[in-house]
Design a protein around this motif. Structure first.
Motif, PDB file in Angstrom:
ATOM      1  N   GLU A   1       0.847  -1.195   0.000  1.00 13.86           N
ATOM      2  CA  GLU A   1       0.000   0.000   0.000  1.00 13.86           C
ATOM      3  C   GLU A   1       0.884   1.247   0.000  1.00 13.86           C
ATOM      4  O   GLU A   1       1.892   1.302   0.689  1.00 13.86           O
ATOM      5  CB  GLU A   1      -0.903   0.022   1.236  1.00 13.86           C
ATOM      6  CG  GLU A   1      -2.051  -0.963   1.162  1.00 13.86           C
ATOM      7  CD  GLU A   1      -3.061  -0.691   2.250  1.00 13.86           C
ATOM      8  OE1 GLU A   1      -3.307   0.494   2.544  1.00 13.86           O
ATOM      9  OE2 GLU A   1      -3.600  -1.660   2.799  1.00 13.86           O
ATOM     10  N   PRO A   2       0.496   2.278  -0.761  1.00 17.45           N
ATOM     11  CA  PRO A   2       1.281   3.524  -0.745  1.00 17.45           C
ATOM     12  C   PRO A   2       1.146   4.204   0.611  1.00 17.45           C
ATOM     13  O   PRO A   2       0.107   4.132   1.263  1.00 17.45           O
ATOM     14  CB  PRO A   2       0.663   4.355  -1.858  1.00 17.45           C
ATOM     15  CG  PRO A   2      -0.737   3.816  -2.006  1.00 17.45           C
ATOM     16  CD  PRO A   2      -0.643   2.349  -1.683  1.00 17.45           C
ATOM     17  N   MET A   3       2.218   4.863   1.042  1.00 15.06           N
ATOM     18  CA  MET A   3       2.201   5.564   2.313  1.00 15.06           C
ATOM     19  C   MET A   3       1.254   6.755   2.277  1.00 15.06           C
ATOM     20  O   MET A   3       0.634   7.114   3.270  1.00 15.06           O
ATOM     21  CB  MET A   3       3.606   6.038   2.689  1.00 15.06           C
ATOM     22  CG  MET A   3       4.592   4.894   2.912  1.00 15.06           C
ATOM     23  SD  MET A   3       4.090   3.803   4.268  1.00 15.06           S
ATOM     24  CE  MET A   3       4.204   4.927   5.642  1.00 15.06           C
ATOM     25  N   VAL A   4       1.120   7.380   1.080  1.00 17.28           N
ATOM     26  CA  VAL A   4       0.231   8.520   0.913  1.00 17.28           C
ATOM     27  C   VAL A   4      -0.908   8.094   0.000  1.00 17.28           C
ATOM     28  O   VAL A   4      -0.653   7.588  -1.100  1.00 17.28           O
ATOM     29  CB  VAL A   4       0.984   9.711   0.297  1.00 17.28           C
ATOM     30  CG1 VAL A   4       0.012  10.893   0.100  1.00 17.28           C
ATOM     31  CG2 VAL A   4       2.154  10.114   1.183  1.00 17.28           C
ATOM     32  N   PRO A   5      -2.170   8.252   0.396  1.00 16.63           N
ATOM     33  CA  PRO A   5      -3.302   7.856  -0.461  1.00 16.63           C
ATOM     34  C   PRO A   5      -3.256   8.573  -1.805  1.00 16.63           C
ATOM     35  O   PRO A   5      -2.879   9.742  -1.890  1.00 16.63           O
ATOM     36  CB  PRO A   5      -4.524   8.252   0.358  1.00 16.63           C
ATOM     37  CG  PRO A   5      -4.045   8.325   1.756  1.00 16.63           C
ATOM     38  CD  PRO A   5      -2.632   8.773   1.702  1.00 16.63           C
TER      39      PRO A   5
END
Length: 211
Positions: free
Chosen positions: A207-211
């Motif tokens: 999952e990316p750290m920033v949406p």
């Protein structure tokens, strides 16, 4: 004046009483963590075994009496979930996020009952049965179903007369049930066509750290 005081006192009691009852039910910070359960008679109502579901064979000779869990477990609801185009997928099992608590899922018992005479046989259940997608072969001689495990979904086939069953897609082969019913019988009542997880498929992207 006296009457007004009585009314104010009564109103105060009505307001304070629910607050005291609520405080009595909520554990304090010093209490060990636990699930708060309703009174036992409420638990008994929700845990009451529902009526069996039924599935009639195409030849109208056998009816499958199916027992299933009415609610998913907390462990099942805690499984990872990917939201894809309105679907909720469990990336560990390659199937829907919930494998019980829905119609036709979470099955743990199947009894085959002859419509003529009423003779019954119990279908062999896999360990920790959590089955779904029951389907008779076109001639009614066999019954297929999926068994959801923690990291895979298996295909099982049961004999429509004896109830004996075994896994036919298992081990390194895994059923892909992320987009609905993955298997179907062919007209010969022997062959099934199924969607499988591609061999050598990579891991789930992080999952990316920033949406």
């Amino acid at each position: 004046m006296f009457t007004r005081h009585l009314r104010a006192l009564a109103l105060g009691v009505l307001i304070v009483a629910p607050v005291l009852a609520l405080r009595a039910q909520v554990p304090s910070a010093s209490d060990p963590p636990k699930y708060i359960l309703p009174p036992q008679h409420i638990v008994d109502v929700f845990d009451a075994e529902p009526m069996p579901q039924t599935l009639v064979s195409p030849n109208r000779q056998v009816v499958a009496l199916v027992k299933a869990r009415a609610y998913p477990t907390i462990a099942e609801l805690s499984q990872p979930m990917l939201r894809l185009a309105g679907s909720r997928v469990n990336p560990k099992s390659n199937g829907p996020h919930r494998a019980s608590g829905l119609p036709g899922t979470g099955i743990y018992s199947i009894v085959l009952k002859q419509i003529d005479g009423g003779a019954e046989v119990t279908v062999t259940m896999p360990p920790q049965a959590r089955m779904s997608n029951l389907k008779f072969s076109p001639d009614g001689s066999r019954l297929s179903f999926l068994q959801t495990k923690d990291t895979a979904i298996e295909l099982w086939i049961a004999d429509g007369v004896t109830g004996s069953a075994k896994a036919v897609v298992t081990g390194s082969d895994r059923i892909n049930a992320t987009t609905g019913d993955p298997c179907d019988w062919l007209k010969d009542s022997v062959t099934m066509v199924c969607e499988l997880v591609p061999a050598g498929r990579g891991a789930v992207p992080p999952e990316p750290m920033v949406p």
